[in-house]
Design a protein around this motif. Structure first.
Motif, short mmCIF file in Angstrom:
data_model
loop_
_atom_site.label_atom_id
_atom_site.label_comp_id
_atom_site.label_asym_id
_atom_site.label_seq_id
_atom_site.Cartn_x
_atom_site.Cartn_y
_atom_site.Cartn_z
N GLU A 64 0.83 -1.21 0.00
CA GLU A 64 0.00 0.00 0.00
C GLU A 64 0.86 1.26 0.00
OE1 GLU A 64 -1.55 3.35 2.23
OE2 GLU A 64 -0.72 1.71 3.41
N LEU A 70 -2.06 4.92 -3.32
CA LEU A 70 -2.81 4.09 -2.37
C LEU A 70 -2.65 4.55 -0.92
CD1 LEU A 70 -2.20 0.49 -3.76
CD2 LEU A 70 -4.19 1.96 -4.06
N ILE A 73 -5.41 4.64 2.03
CA ILE A 73 -5.89 3.48 2.80
C ILE A 73 -5.23 3.50 4.18
CG2 ILE A 73 -6.03 0.97 2.90
CD1 ILE A 73 -5.72 1.04 -0.21
N THR A 75 -4.07 1.63 6.63
CA THR A 75 -3.75 0.23 6.90
C THR A 75 -3.62 -0.08 8.38
OG1 THR A 75 -2.49 0.32 4.85
CG2 THR A 75 -2.22 -1.64 6.19
#
Length: 97
Positions: A64, A70, A73, A75
């Motif tokens: 990611e 990305l 996101i 995580t």
């Protein structure tokens, strides 16, 4: 589970996700910072969450952060939710069954 440790991990998760958003603050340079942050985030993930769950989360975190675009996101926060919210519900359902 120690409740204090649980919420400390939540605060750390929010902090580490915020670090991952730096690439949006510094256009151009931020993507180069992700090259350093990707392995660091994976390492931190393995230290915060032990076992296979931590290893899988570390791989996801690395991918990611390494791939451009990305970073949105969260995580670390998603892993915290999985560990302390979703998994605890699964345990309760198994005990009740």
């Amino acid at each position: 589970m120690n409740t204090e440790n649980k919420y400390t991990k939540l605060m750390l998760s929010l902090f580490f996700d915020a670090i991952g958003y730096v690439s949006f603050i510094i256009p151009g340079l931020g993507e180069f910072l992700d090259i350093a942050w990707a392995p660091a985030s994976a390492y931190i993930m393995t230290k915060m969450y032990k076992g296979n769950k931590g290893k899988i989360a570390a791989a996801v975190s690395f991918i990611e952060e390494a791939l451009p675009g990305l970073d949105v996101i969260p995580t670390f926060t998603l892993m915290w939710l999985y560990t302390y919210v979703l998994s605890s519900k699964e345990v309760k359902q198994t005990i009740e069954a």
